[in-house]
Write an enzyme that holds these catalytic residues in place. Structure first.
Site, PDB file in Angstrom:
ATOM      1  CB  ALA A 246      -0.909   0.009   1.224  1.00 28.52           C
ATOM      2  CB  CYS A 247       2.441   3.310  -2.016  1.00 27.94           C
ATOM      3  SG  CYS A 247       1.820   3.205  -3.690  1.00 27.94           S
ATOM      4  CG  ASP A 248       0.564   9.331  -1.404  1.00 26.88           C
ATOM      5  OD1 ASP A 248      -0.379   9.259  -0.599  1.00 26.88           O
ATOM      6  OD2 ASP A 248       1.157  10.384  -1.672  1.00 26.88           O
TER       7      ASP A 248
END
Length: 104
Positions: free
Chosen positions: A9-11
Site C-alpha cells: 500500500a502506498c500513496d
C-alpha cells in the site's frame, strides 16, 4: 503450501506497481506461491472483504499511517510493516521479499 497474499500500500499505487512486478519475478524464481499486488493506502481496508490478506507492506511515503493501518489489520492477525526507504528507492525486490518472508 497454500498461496500467501501480500498487499503493498502506498500513496497512489503507481510506483509500487513497479516493485510488485519485480517481487513477483523473484517469488517465481524461488518457487514461492505468493499473490502480490499494490493499492493506494486509502483503499487498503476494502480488500479485507475481497481477499485473504496475509501481509501488508507500506511504502515509505505513507509510513505515517503505520499506526492506523496496524489498528485495522492487527486485530485480524495480519502483520503490517513499512518497506525500508533504501529498498523501496532502489526497487530491491529481493530484500523486500525477504522482509515479507520474515513476517509471514
Amino acid at each position: 503450501m497454500t498461496q500467501k497474499t501480500i498487499m503493498l500500500a502506498c500513496d497512489a499505487g503507481m510506483s509500487t506497481s513497479l516493485l510488485v512486478n519485480k517481487m513477483k519475478k523473484v517469488a517465481k524464481e524461488k518457487n514461492l506461491d505468493y499473490k502480490i499486488f499494490a493499492t493506494p493506502v486509502s483503499h487498503a481496508d476494502s480488500y479485507l472483504e475481497k481477499e485473504e490478506i496475509n501481509l501488508v507492506l507500506l511504502g515509505p511515503q505513507v509510513r505515517y499511517m503505520l499506526k492506523d493501518m496496524k489498528a485495522i489489520f492487527d486485530p485480524k492477525g495480519i502483520p503490517v510493516e513499512v518497506i525500508p526507504m533504501t529498498d523501496y528507492g532502489m526497487m530491491n525486490a529481493k530484500n523486500v521479499l525477504a522482509l515479507a518472508e520474515s513476517l509471514l
